[in-house]
Scaffold this active site. Structure first.
Site, PDB file in Angstrom:
ATOM      1  N   ASP A  45       0.856  -1.203   0.000  1.00  0.00           N
ATOM      2  CA  ASP A  45       0.000   0.000   0.000  1.00  0.00           C
ATOM      3  C   ASP A  45       0.886   1.245   0.000  1.00  0.00           C
ATOM      4  OD1 ASP A  45       0.805  -0.941   2.544  1.00  0.00           O
ATOM      5  OD2 ASP A  45      -0.617   0.398   3.533  1.00  0.00           O
ATOM      6  N   ASP A  67       9.136  -9.981   0.457  1.00  0.00           N
ATOM      7  CA  ASP A  67       9.603 -10.242   1.818  1.00  0.00           C
ATOM      8  C   ASP A  67      10.985 -10.868   1.676  1.00  0.00           C
ATOM      9  OD1 ASP A  67      10.256 -11.207   4.304  1.00  0.00           O
ATOM     10  OD2 ASP A  67       8.296 -12.120   4.687  1.00  0.00           O
ATOM     11  N   TYR A 164      22.658  -6.516  15.788  1.00  0.00           N
ATOM     12  CA  TYR A 164      22.490  -5.685  14.588  1.00  0.00           C
ATOM     13  C   TYR A 164      23.861  -5.253  14.055  1.00  0.00           C
ATOM     14  CZ  TYR A 164      21.206  -1.462  11.889  1.00  0.00           C
ATOM     15  OH  TYR A 164      21.071  -0.504  10.912  1.00  0.00           O
ATOM     16  N   LYS A 168      25.697  -6.301  10.490  1.00  0.00           N
ATOM     17  CA  LYS A 168      26.065  -5.299   9.479  1.00  0.00           C
ATOM     18  C   LYS A 168      27.556  -5.436   9.122  1.00  0.00           C
ATOM     19  CE  LYS A 168      22.242  -2.935   8.631  1.00  0.00           C
ATOM     20  NZ  LYS A 168      21.608  -2.917   7.292  1.00  0.00           N
TER      21      LYS A 168
HETATM   22  P1  NAI Z   1      13.074   2.039   7.784  1.00  0.00           P
HETATM   23  O1  NAI Z   1      12.542   1.248   8.918  1.00  0.00           O
HETATM   24  O2  NAI Z   1      12.323   3.252   7.385  1.00  0.00           O
HETATM   25  O3  NAI Z   1      13.261   1.141   6.491  1.00  0.00           O
HETATM   26  C1  NAI Z   1      13.535  -0.248   6.511  1.00  0.00           C
HETATM   27  C2  NAI Z   1      12.636  -0.874   5.501  1.00  0.00           C
HETATM   28  O4  NAI Z   1      12.929  -2.271   5.386  1.00  0.00           O
HETATM   29  C3  NAI Z   1      11.161  -0.748   5.918  1.00  0.00           C
HETATM   30  O5  NAI Z   1      10.428  -0.234   4.840  1.00  0.00           O
HETATM   31  C4  NAI Z   1      10.796  -2.161   6.275  1.00  0.00           C
HETATM   32  O6  NAI Z   1       9.428  -2.425   6.068  1.00  0.00           O
HETATM   33  C5  NAI Z   1      11.696  -2.943   5.308  1.00  0.00           C
HETATM   34  N1  NAI Z   1      11.797  -4.338   5.681  1.00  0.00           N
HETATM   35  C6  NAI Z   1      12.027  -4.862   6.912  1.00  0.00           C
HETATM   36  N2  NAI Z   1      11.945  -6.201   6.853  1.00  0.00           N
HETATM   37  C7  NAI Z   1      11.671  -6.531   5.549  1.00  0.00           C
HETATM   38  C8  NAI Z   1      11.442  -7.744   4.875  1.00  0.00           C
HETATM   39  N3  NAI Z   1      11.461  -8.923   5.518  1.00  0.00           N
HETATM   40  N4  NAI Z   1      11.187  -7.708   3.552  1.00  0.00           N
HETATM   41  C9  NAI Z   1      11.132  -6.534   2.893  1.00  0.00           C
HETATM   42  N5  NAI Z   1      11.301  -5.334   3.489  1.00  0.00           N
HETATM   43  C10 NAI Z   1      11.565  -5.353   4.813  1.00  0.00           C
HETATM   44  O7  NAI Z   1      14.554   2.409   8.186  1.00  0.00           O
HETATM   45  P2  NAI Z   1      15.771   2.914   7.260  1.00  0.00           P
HETATM   46  O8  NAI Z   1      16.616   3.748   8.111  1.00  0.00           O
HETATM   47  O9  NAI Z   1      15.271   3.466   5.999  1.00  0.00           O
HETATM   48  O10 NAI Z   1      16.555   1.551   6.996  1.00  0.00           O
HETATM   49  C11 NAI Z   1      17.032   1.177   5.724  1.00  0.00           C
HETATM   50  C12 NAI Z   1      18.370   0.467   5.891  1.00  0.00           C
HETATM   51  O11 NAI Z   1      19.320   1.404   6.363  1.00  0.00           O
HETATM   52  C13 NAI Z   1      18.350  -0.682   6.900  1.00  0.00           C
HETATM   53  O12 NAI Z   1      19.089  -1.761   6.374  1.00  0.00           O
HETATM   54  C14 NAI Z   1      19.047  -0.085   8.103  1.00  0.00           C
HETATM   55  O13 NAI Z   1      19.660  -1.084   8.886  1.00  0.00           O
HETATM   56  C15 NAI Z   1      20.038   0.826   7.430  1.00  0.00           C
HETATM   57  N6  NAI Z   1      20.587   1.895   8.261  1.00  0.00           N
HETATM   58  C16 NAI Z   1      19.784   2.833   8.799  1.00  0.00           C
HETATM   59  C17 NAI Z   1      20.322   3.827   9.581  1.00  0.00           C
HETATM   60  C18 NAI Z   1      19.489   4.870  10.238  1.00  0.00           C
HETATM   61  O14 NAI Z   1      19.977   5.533  11.167  1.00  0.00           O
HETATM   62  N7  NAI Z   1      18.263   5.099   9.810  1.00  0.00           N
HETATM   63  C19 NAI Z   1      21.769   3.901   9.820  1.00  0.00           C
HETATM   64  C20 NAI Z   1      22.531   2.872   9.170  1.00  0.00           C
HETATM   65  C21 NAI Z   1      21.942   1.904   8.408  1.00  0.00           C
END
Ligand code: NAI
Length: 257
Positions: A45, A67, A164, A168
């Site tokens: 959605d 997923d 985590y 990473k």
């Molecule tokens: P976010 O929570 O907004 O995005 C993560 C996305 O991954 C979400 O849309 C979630 O629904 C999706 N997701 C989780 N499990 C899933 C699955 N099984 N299948 C498909 N999609 C799935 O957070 P953000 O920050 O955008 O995270 C994106 C990446 O950046 C992650 O890998 C996170 O570890 C990494 N990251 C984020 C940082 C931050 O401070 N926001 C810093 C360093 C890395």
């Protein structure tokens, strides 16, 4: 959005976890840079809305149910992407989640969920893309680009996030190994390590007193801007990075120093 610095014209990009945060942001960016963008996420959605906005801005985008913890779902998403836009040549393994807590308390189920999503999910996403790139002749075109989304926690102590952080770090090493394995197959694999950015993954905590104290402890007393990822992400996804593979780039405004 200002004109993107690197063109992705002619590229077909898959961005996992594109329903929010960095993934949704990159989808808009890549659409503006000329890529045909496949948005992979469980919350279709949301990705339908992002895809519609990209199309309204003149780009090309398609939302896919995905997923990353389920290999059948990954294969089905690649099948659908191929029949929609052709072979995916640019893969952003971005989907991820956090399960914070003291290592002495964290349930095994949370460690497993983290592993399934942040490590195995990225592994399966990258290798399915690589298989199809190799079959499509990437060895001759050299057009394969895979970007893994790591974290500065790969390098630094992550208070309350040991699993985590370790996963990473493992992901970055996986990237080096994939880069070596596919170096003669025209596929470049690089890892970008963002610093703390305000997104859903950490929003609940970031706005607590403890979260604000962490931000105030950073040398520049601020979070990393999501826009700081733009040029590096485009670069590693474009023809401009043809001879860069197995690299890592920290984008964190100096937070981990
Ligand atoms: P976010 O929570 O907004 O995005 C993560 C996305 O991954 C979400 O849309 C979630 O629904 C999706 N997701 C989780 N499990 C899933 C699955 N099984 N299948 C498909 N999609 C799935 O957070 P953000 O920050 O955008 O995270 C994106 C990446 O950046 C992650 O890998 C996170 O570890 C990494 N990251 C984020 C940082 C931050 O401070 N926001 C810093 C360093 C890395």
């Amino acid at each position: 959005m200002s004109t993107p610095r690197y063109s992705l014209d002619g590229r077909v990009a898959l961005i996992t976890g594109a329903s929010s945060g960095i993934g949704a942001h990159l989808a808009h960016l890549f659409g503006a840079a000329g890529a045909k963008v496949m948005l992979g996420a469980r919350r279709t959605d949301r990705t339908e809305g992002v895809a519609e906005a990209i199309r309204a801005a003149g780009g090309q985008a398609h939302a896919l149910a995905l997923d990353v913890t389920d290999e059948a779902s990954i294969i089905a998403a690649y099948d659908e992407a191929e029949s929609t836009f052709g072979t995916i040549d640019t893969i952003i393994a971005n989907a991820g989640l956090s399960k914070a807590g003291r290592s002495t308390d964290l349930p095994v189920s949370d460690i497993q969920t983290l592993t399934d999503t942040n490590f195995i999910g990225a592994y399966l996403t990258a290798r399915e893309g690589a298989k199809r790139l190799i079959a499509s002749g990437s060895k001759d075109t050299g057009n394969g680009r895979i970007v893994l989304v790591g974290s500065i926690t790969s390098f630094a102590h992550a208070n309350g996030d040991a699993a985590y952080a370790a996963l990473k770090a493992g992901l970055a090493h996986l990237g080096r190994n994939f880069a070596r394995e596919w170096v003669r197959q025209g596929i470049n694999v690089n890892t970008i390590h963002p610093g703390y950015i305000d997104t859903e993954i950490n929003a609940d905590w970031m706005h607590t007193d403890a979260g604000q104290a962490m931000v105030n402890s950073f040398h520049r007393r601020r979070l990393t801007s999501i826009d700081a990822l733009n040029d590096p992400m485009l670069f590693f996804s474009s023809d401009a990075s043809a001879q860069i593979t197995g690299a890592e780039l920290i984008i964190d405004d100096g937070q981990w120093l």
